[in-house]
Design a protein around this motif. Structure first.
Motif, PDB file in Angstrom:
ATOM      1  N   ARG A  77      32.520   4.275 -23.797  1.00 36.88           N
ATOM      2  CA  ARG A  77      33.051   3.095 -23.109  1.00 36.88           C
ATOM      3  C   ARG A  77      34.226   3.534 -22.259  1.00 36.88           C
ATOM      4  O   ARG A  77      35.007   4.390 -22.669  1.00 36.88           O
ATOM      5  CB  ARG A  77      33.571   2.050 -24.099  1.00 36.88           C
ATOM      6  CG  ARG A  77      32.516   1.284 -24.799  1.00 36.88           C
ATOM      7  CD  ARG A  77      33.164   0.251 -25.716  1.00 36.88           C
ATOM      8  NE  ARG A  77      32.123  -0.419 -26.451  1.00 36.88           N
ATOM      9  CZ  ARG A  77      32.058  -1.721 -26.592  1.00 36.88           C
ATOM     10  NH1 ARG A  77      32.981  -2.495 -26.078  1.00 36.88           N
ATOM     11  NH2 ARG A  77      31.078  -2.272 -27.268  1.00 36.88           N
ATOM     12  N   ALA A 104      37.796   2.321 -20.295  1.00 35.69           N
ATOM     13  CA  ALA A 104      38.814   1.280 -20.415  1.00 35.69           C
ATOM     14  C   ALA A 104      39.836   1.419 -19.296  1.00 35.69           C
ATOM     15  O   ALA A 104      40.197   2.532 -18.907  1.00 35.69           O
ATOM     16  CB  ALA A 104      39.510   1.366 -21.769  1.00 35.69           C
ATOM     17  N   GLY A 124      43.451  -2.319 -20.781  1.00 29.01           N
ATOM     18  CA  GLY A 124      42.688  -2.394 -22.023  1.00 29.01           C
ATOM     19  C   GLY A 124      41.323  -3.038 -21.905  1.00 29.01           C
ATOM     20  O   GLY A 124      40.614  -3.173 -22.899  1.00 29.01           O
ATOM     21  N   THR A 125      40.934  -3.467 -20.708  1.00 28.97           N
ATOM     22  CA  THR A 125      39.606  -4.046 -20.518  1.00 28.97           C
ATOM     23  C   THR A 125      38.568  -2.943 -20.636  1.00 28.97           C
ATOM     24  O   THR A 125      38.691  -1.901 -19.987  1.00 28.97           O
ATOM     25  CB  THR A 125      39.502  -4.718 -19.137  1.00 28.97           C
ATOM     26  OG1 THR A 125      40.550  -5.686 -19.027  1.00 28.97           O
ATOM     27  CG2 THR A 125      38.162  -5.380 -18.953  1.00 28.97           C
ATOM     28  N   GLU A 126      37.544  -3.171 -21.461  1.00 30.79           N
ATOM     29  CA  GLU A 126      36.532  -2.144 -21.696  1.00 30.79           C
ATOM     30  C   GLU A 126      35.213  -2.473 -21.016  1.00 30.79           C
ATOM     31  O   GLU A 126      34.834  -3.639 -20.892  1.00 30.79           O
ATOM     32  CB  GLU A 126      36.283  -1.954 -23.201  1.00 30.79           C
ATOM     33  CG  GLU A 126      37.387  -1.215 -23.896  1.00 30.79           C
ATOM     34  CD  GLU A 126      36.982  -0.770 -25.283  1.00 30.79           C
ATOM     35  OE1 GLU A 126      37.501   0.255 -25.726  1.00 30.79           O
ATOM     36  OE2 GLU A 126      36.136  -1.431 -25.923  1.00 30.79           O
TER      37      GLU A 126
END
Length: 146
Positions: free
Chosen positions: A62, A64, A68-70
């Motif tokens: 993932r 990011a 902090g948005t993944e």
């Protein structure tokens, strides 16, 4: 499929105005999951010896942002075997491509570090489901060049 003696290099990338960080893991192999948990960059090296032999190992990553948005989780399956087939890469010509130009593809085969013998490799090129030699396309291929 890869050899237990080899190392796979997995790359992830995304577009962002600022640098992205990455989280890597493995769903079905706790040892590999712990190894991948230490990787924060876009490239992860996976030793074949860390994979569960003969079974698929589902690796995920993932991206990011600095907030902090993944991203969605992206997965790739690796399976380690004692003696894998040769690793094949195909070089494509640079863009742009035109229908009036001849187009050449070149294949390269490399052997696993596990290979006990390294004999000549025979290439068979396919267009769709048919070998080039039996296709109706104006295509010819011999050896490693199509």
């Amino acid at each position: 499929v890869m050899g237990r003696c080899d190392v796979a290099v997995l790359k992830a990338e995304g577009a962002s105005a600022r640098a992205l960080t990455y989280r890597w893991g493995c769903h079905d192999n706790p040892v590999l999951d712990a190894l991948l948990a230490t990787v924060t960059g876009g490239t992860a090296e996976v030793p074949g010896s860390s994979l569960t032999a003969g079974a698929p190992n589902l690796i995920w990553v993932r991206a990011a942002t600095f907030l902090g948005t993944e991203s969605a989780k992206v997965t790739h399956t690796l399976t380690a075997v004692a003696l894998p087939p040769p690793i094949l890469s195909v070089d494509l010509p640079p863009a742009p491509l035109f229908t009036t130009s001849e187009l050449f593809f070149t294949a390269k085969a490399s052997f696993s570090a596990c290979a006990t013998s390294k004999t000549a490799v025979a290439y068979t090129w396919y267009v769709g489901e048919a070998p080039v030699s039996s296709s109706s396309f104006l295509v010819t291929g011999t050896g490693s060049t199509l």
